[in-house]
Design a protein around this motif. Sequence first.
Motif, short mmCIF file in Angstrom:
data_model
loop_
_atom_site.label_atom_id
_atom_site.label_comp_id
_atom_site.label_asym_id
_atom_site.label_seq_id
_atom_site.Cartn_x
_atom_site.Cartn_y
_atom_site.Cartn_z
N GLU A 1 0.60 -0.71 -0.39
CA GLU A 1 0.28 0.01 0.20
C GLU A 1 0.86 1.34 0.19
N SER B 1 -8.53 8.13 10.85
CA SER B 1 -9.20 6.73 11.00
C SER B 1 -8.55 5.94 11.43
N GLY C 1 -7.17 2.89 11.46
CA GLY C 1 -5.33 2.73 10.94
C GLY C 1 -4.21 3.88 10.46
N ARG D 1 -0.87 4.14 12.71
CA ARG D 1 0.27 5.17 11.72
C ARG D 1 1.14 5.89 12.59
N THR E 1 -2.47 -4.62 15.89
CA THR E 1 -4.28 -4.45 14.69
C THR E 1 -4.90 -4.95 14.89
N LEU F 1 -8.40 -3.46 14.53
CA LEU F 1 -8.27 -2.37 12.72
C LEU F 1 -8.65 -3.93 12.22
N ASP F 2 -9.30 -3.73 10.80
CA ASP F 2 -10.37 -4.52 9.77
C ASP F 2 -8.57 -4.83 9.55
N THR G 1 -8.60 -5.59 6.09
CA THR G 1 -6.89 -4.70 5.10
C THR G 1 -5.84 -3.61 5.89
N THR G 2 -6.57 -3.42 6.77
CA THR G 2 -5.74 -2.36 7.16
C THR G 2 -4.75 -3.01 8.17
N GLU G 3 -4.63 -4.05 9.29
CA GLU G 3 -3.87 -5.34 9.77
C GLU G 3 -2.95 -5.12 8.34
N GLN H 1 -1.81 -4.00 6.42
CA GLN H 1 -0.93 -2.77 5.96
C GLN H 1 -0.33 -2.14 6.73
N ILE H 2 -0.67 -2.32 8.04
CA ILE H 2 0.45 -2.43 9.20
C ILE H 2 1.22 -3.38 8.96
#
Lengths: 375, 328, 388
Positions: free
Chosen positions: C20, C208, C210, C214, C234, C237-238, C240-242, C244-245
């Motif tokens: 991402e 948000s 996520g 960050r 994470t 987090l949802d 997708t965000t998880e 990314q993190i």
Amino acid sequence: MTTTPPPPVTEPPAPSALADAGNGAATLPQWRLMLRRFLKNRLAVASSVVLVVLYVCAILAPFLSPNPYDQQNVDLKNASPTAVIWSGGPAICSREQQLDTETFTYEYRSDCSKPVPLRFFGKGYEYKLFGLIPTDRHLVTVDKPHTLLIWGADSAGRDVFARSMQGARVSLTIGLLGVAVGTFLGATIGTISGYFRGAVDTLLQRFIELLMSLPTLPLWLALAAILPQDMSVTSRYFLITLILSLVGWASLARQIRGKVMSYAASDYVAAARIAGSSSARIVFRHLIPNASSHIVATAMLAVPATIIAETSLSFLGVGMLPPAVSWGVLLSDAQNVATVQQYPWLLIPAALVVLAVTCFQLIGDGLRDAVDPYG
Amino acid sequence: MLIVVARRAVYMIVTLAVVSVLSFAIIAAPPGSALSQKISQLQSQGGEVTEAQIAALKEQYGVDESWFTQYGKWISGFWHGDFGFSFTLNEPVGSLIWSRLGLSLLLSIGALLIAWGLSIPLGVYSATHRRSLPDNVITVIQFVGVAIPEFLFALVVMTLAANYLGADVGGLFSSQYENAPWSWAKFTDLLEHLWIPLVVIAAGSTAWLTRVMRANLLDVLNNQYVQTARAKGVSERKVIWKHAVRNSLHPLVMTFGTTFPVLISGEAIVSIVLNLPTIGPLLVNSLLNKDMYVAGTILLMLSALLVIGNFVADLLLTVIDPRIRVGE
Amino acid sequence: MRGTVTPRVTGPDRPPTEPENRTMSQSYAAEEGTPAAAPVEVPHGAGDAVLSIRDLEVEFPTQLGVVRALNGVTFDVPRGKVLGIVGESGCGKSVTARAILQIIEKPGRITGGSITLRSVGGETEITGLSPDSARMRELRGREIAMIFQEPMSSLNPVYTIGAQIAEAVLIHQTRNREEAHKRAVEMLRQVGMPHPEAAAASYPHQLSGGMRQRAMIAMALSCNPTVLIADEPTTALDVTTEAQILELIRNVRDRAGMSIMFITHSMGVVAQLCEEVIVMYLGRIVERGSVDDLFYDPKHPYTRALLRSIPRIGRNRKAPLEVIEGSVPDPHTRVAGCPFHPRCPEAIPGRCDTTVPALSTAGPGHTVHCHLYQGDDETGRTEPGEDA
């Protein structure tokens, strides 16, 4: 949270494996848990004991008092508390009233050479115990013509102790009763407002806001001042109760509304609704039982303010009025510094007010912590 | 932001309008009017009151009109600062009220500042030194402080001051300054008289706010961001004062709206005991004498102060909490 | 690393990790293809450990009795690697993390053991420092930084993101406010925050979940710590965000060579990110090893149960998802013997419910605390003196 969802059917762990200390806590009903937490709060428990004693005193007022609370005695105007001495048993000094011709105040001279013994369960004036049983026994008496005034006498020579006990009847009940009425109003309106929301809620909330934007004491004063001066003691008592509760319910309604709203949004209420429960059923079966512990705790916390309010109103001469006796009425005798300096025992009822209010407060605190240990 | 302020302002005016009707209705409700009080007053002064006099008085008091007409007359006078006439004191309400209102405000705001100035540090200390001896002492004092009715505390402090400090208590000035022109000496004399009511009025609220502050701070200290601050190496003092206290002021500011009426009520009752020329004793007397224009005006003024107080609290809140500022 | 394990064990509902913010990123954010760190053959010799924890004990006195949150925990955090700590809620993962920073919530306290930090500045015995001492504060944020679970509540609502990051910089690195602010914006840019200047000026509630996480990571990295502790970063987090993190954290390790202690309850996340894993249960370590050891050759019945309870794509749909029998005991009860024995299908009566199992070695760098592997079995080389 866990990767392992709790299993639907669980084999209880082997009893040998788990020490049973503390494990029982999970299985106790909610109210037992609350009671247990409350009992752990020593201050709250001690306060409860003190309050029970005060209420018993109020009930047994005539038995405890050696003199009738409304008996005036010109020979004992502003008499100081009788000193209790030991002379083969508890006794008091006899004393005489003298008029100081220079300052024109009464002075009392004690004569401890002729002690007057105290008699326990002796005969005194007649009264009806619990309002039913006629008797003339009292806890402590002294032989006539002497008078036992453990807390002194007021400007009309009336026994401050007897009056304080009698006053407890009004002061200790008017707060509870006022809060009870206010709680009923507040709980009902709060529940309606929180459950039905919409226009009803908006309307009620605006009304509550309006009520809360009136300064409390002046409003109480204004309302109490409406009452005619010549009402009977009983009707005045109830009207003052009503006035006190009228002001107090608003903030309670607010809190209940908040609670009800959060409960109403919870899943089990949704489940009940889907299962076809009527609104009334949801309110009475789910919301009120859930909110009840909070209602009780909040109500308890409102009692001190109500007691103080009654005392203050009576002190200012717009609450209870003589011949009624309440702690506030008694204190209205001590309105200026000069009086307090000269006859400090007139402030004894104030100590009772502070004691009772502190106890109610500690109990309310204890209850709130017991109901909601994390809030 | 401006829209919010405007909406609140409109709401304030509506509230005050309703309050004015309510307070007038309350005062007009009881049987026995100011007129009958006046007549009995005149009679007790030994004069025969003739029919003509009564009629004239009735005309002056407007007793025969409906209470709604009376209200209309009263409220329309507000535009040009005419709040009606005191029957018992024979003075326009306006001249009676202003100086007293000023003193009431001075006392209430002074007490508010004292209460905040004391309760924040005390609450912080109490919360950060939980279950220590000073915390327990503070807690006990708080409980007793909340439990003592103001008038009683006033009496006790006055008595003590009179006995041990030899202070000349009650009233605003010592007798020699009563009618003297303003001077430095008169000013210090005023201060010497004011400290007792200030202390007494502030005491209850200080106790209460300390409790609120302690509870709030304990709540906030459980928040994750406090741990975050510690985890980045912020010193404990800064963790408390910069991160935690700032967040726990929020409910304290909200209580501004409720503290203010308590202070005004306290001020009223303390002034009665201490014999201070404020709004409180005037209100009680006017209520007892059915002096309705005086009582009505005072009730309305006090409510106005309250509503304004709430408005200020709302504004302060937006300053303190960015969530409200941007969220609206 | 990633390549080896993820195909076999996928976390619940985990889509393939998406790269991402490629456009924004210059430092940590995205850009895959960097060689993953060497796989885990290296046993954890204490010499290369950034943090050594020995026999750590933490207690919480409560109204209902003392809760022993940690019962003698011993492990090392290897330099430049990601160590995963797995376990159910209440097993002591987070307490361990907080103990390292000495920020355990009152009334909890460390009652025994030692924590040693080996950084550039030399060795520091953390348990020997007073929690509010200047040296301890210096370590926090500068040597050991931490990311918390709830991005919603771990940032102070009344200060801007930039101010909160700059605060850490001001404490540890510079006295210049402007410089600190610049550094904050730079950090936000590095963690892939779109519009870092605007983000720095905004309040937490405006971002948000996520993005807040960050920001938390930016704050944690702002002083280049030696060790980064991530406490379930994470979980809230949802998916997708998880992803990314997790990608961001991987990049942090790869680029900065940072040692990371990653706390999670998700085996899937462990598989994606970690090199070594510690499995905890009720305040004790039950097994430790490389990710491959643990996923291919789990020894402890609890680890096996954890692995079996992960839903897998391609498995028989009709077979019910396996669960671990029983539930975690009430924290106030003391379980005699092995903490897992009340729920263990292979418990040996008379042994597991009386004595705490000692450490056994199951392979290079793979150790387990279980009676099944002691005394008479093939791996049973017990190390006496531990957990006795």
